[in-house]
Design an enzyme around this catalytic site. Structure first.
Site, PDB file in Angstrom:
ATOM      1  N   ASP A  99       0.827  -1.209   0.000  1.00 46.40           N
ATOM      2  CA  ASP A  99       0.000   0.000   0.000  1.00 46.40           C
ATOM      3  C   ASP A  99       0.859   1.255   0.000  1.00 46.40           C
ATOM      4  OD1 ASP A  99      -2.037   1.825   0.202  1.00 46.40           O
ATOM      5  OD2 ASP A  99      -2.475   1.419   2.304  1.00 46.40           O
TER       6      ASP A  99
ATOM      7  N   ASP B 212      -1.081   6.089  -6.969  1.00 48.09           N
ATOM      8  CA  ASP B 212      -1.489   5.126  -5.953  1.00 48.09           C
ATOM      9  C   ASP B 212      -1.492   3.715  -6.536  1.00 48.09           C
ATOM     10  OD1 ASP B 212      -2.500   4.454  -3.325  1.00 48.09           O
ATOM     11  OD2 ASP B 212      -4.441   4.124  -4.277  1.00 48.09           O
TER      12      ASP B 212
END
Length: 437
Positions: free
Chosen positions: A113, A315
């Site tokens: 992440d 992201d």
């Protein structure tokens, strides 16, 4: 060029590590427990749905649902009230990292992440734990586990640390009711044949709202001191993501291996927000569809340094790319105008804009799509912004964000070498056949 270079590096060294004496910097001061500095190694990444007997439509549907949930979490981070006891983080994601923890080493998988910092996994004794495919880690059975004292700088790096019997405690919330709570500790993490001692992590003993078969925890790759790159004191990492549905693993390179990869132009300047310093904000000046430069003011993608609103982040865990509404509507209308095919409802598959394809595929002309970064123009391959969830249908892999922040998602990054260089505040891109031997 980048593809062949990347393949050469992977063939040259599946896992590489070099140790050298630590040097005194502000970052290594937080890593005083490490006796050696890791300078480079590789981690294999698997898509969370890899190996499951799912159709292409099901794979896309699940990925878009996860991405939509992640978008809500990211937006919750922007809108969370100041001074709340529990901070909100991104969580969730699309790519699993396989690693081991403890001595003896116990394997588990965790989400990679780039939108959060904490490394955590489920631990015994568990007040509330979700099902995972591997045994839940028991720190009492590991000879290398240590609790983290409350006075530790990495304990203080938590936004809301608490203390119990001089043991550092954490709580991470993820914006949609998901939450992990537990004790902070240090442990040996093993990636392939590379073992790294004294990594600070969260031992999650109360984990709510997770458990969808997506690993046993999370490895934060963000910009804060608790993330894996920060704890290893590496300022470069890169990944090359294989497309959704591919059985070939993706690759994550850290440190000197990422240093060896020259992605070249285009690139974009990294910006760090004082409000949400974890995120990788990038510098986007505009967009083009075909030969048309869209009438979007660059301020639509600018980060407001005063209040932390706006901006665009890159992201790994968000599936689609989301632009602020006025920018997205401009993109949407220009594609409708240039493609000139019947628009159909794609909401059942999670898309906002879909077209009915002609019976003769050779008649399908997809306009180019270019992202104008401050360090060059990135022209995406058409399969990175139009995908076909079913026969006779193509859909735009983009959407609209509602809270003023845009997100460069992972479908747009597939089959692309993406190099993060925080030391020089730049992200670089190069086309590549990810996973190629």
């Amino acid at each position: 060029m980048a593809s062949s270079l990347y393949s050469f590096l992977l063939a040259l060294s599946i896992v590489y590590i070099f140790v050298a004496p630590t040097h005194s910097t502000s970052r290594t001061a937080l890593n005083h427990r490490h006796e050696a500095k890791v300078t480079g190694f590789q981690i294999m990444l698997e898509h969370v749905d890899s190996g499951k007997n799912l159709t292409k439509f099901q794979l896309l549907e699940r990925a878009i649902e996860r991405g939509s949930r992640r978008l809500q979490r990211l937006e919750a981070m922007l809108n969370g009230p100041s001074g709340v006891e529990t901070s909100v983080y991104a969580g969730d994601g699309e790519y699993l990292m396989n690693l081991s923890i403890g001595t003896p080493a116990q394997p588990f998988s965790a989400i990679m992440d780039t939108g959060s910092d904490l490394i955590w996994t489920q631990c015994q004794p568990c007040t509330q734990c979700f099902n995972q495919s591997t045994p839940i880690f028991n720190p009492q059975g590991s000879s290398s586990f240590s609790t983290l004292p409350c006075s530790s700088q990495l304990c203080q790096a938590l936004s809301s640390p608490t203390c119990s019997n001089n043991f550092c405690q954490y709580t991470y919330g993820y914006g949609d009711g998901s939450e992990t709570q537990g004790s902070m500790g240090t442990e040996t993490l093993t990636f392939g044949s590379v073992s790294i001692p004294n990594i600070t992590f969260g031992c999650g003993e109360n984990n709510q709202g997770f458990g969808q078969g997506n690993g046993a925890g999370l490895v934060g790759m963000g910009r804060g001191p608790l993330s894996l790159p920060s704890q290893l004191d590496v300022t470069k990492f890169s990944y090359c993501m294989t497309p959704i549905g591919s059985s070939t693993p993706s690759n994550l390179l850290l440190g000197s291996l990422a240093n060896s990869v020259t992605a070249g132009s285009p690139n974009t300047t990294l910006i760090q927000s004082s409000q949400i310093p974890t995120f990788y904000y990038i510098t986007l000046n505009g967009l083009s569809v075909g030969s048309t430069r869209l009438p979007i003011d660059p301020s639509a993608f600018a980060l407001n340094s005063n209040n932390g609103t706006g901006g665009i982040i890159i992201d790994s865990g968000t599936t689609l790319t989301y632009f602020v509404n006025n920018a997205y509507q401009s993109v949407r209308q220009e594609f409708i105008s240039q493609i000139n095919l019947p628009v159909v409802n794609g909401s059942s598959s999670g898309f906002d804009l879909c077209f009915q394809t002609p019976s003769d595929p050779s008649n399908l002309q997809i306009p180019t799509f270019v992202m104008h970064f401050d360090g060059g123009d990135l022209e995406l391959p058409s399969e990175n912004y139009f995908i076909s969830p079913s026969n006779g249908l193509i859909c735009l892999a983009m959407g609209s964000s509602s809270q003023g922040m845009s997100i460069f998602g992972n479908i747009q990054q597939q089959n692309m070498l993406v190099v993060y260089d925080t030391g020089n505040s730049v992200v670089s891109f190069a086309s590549a056949q990810c996973g190629a031997s």
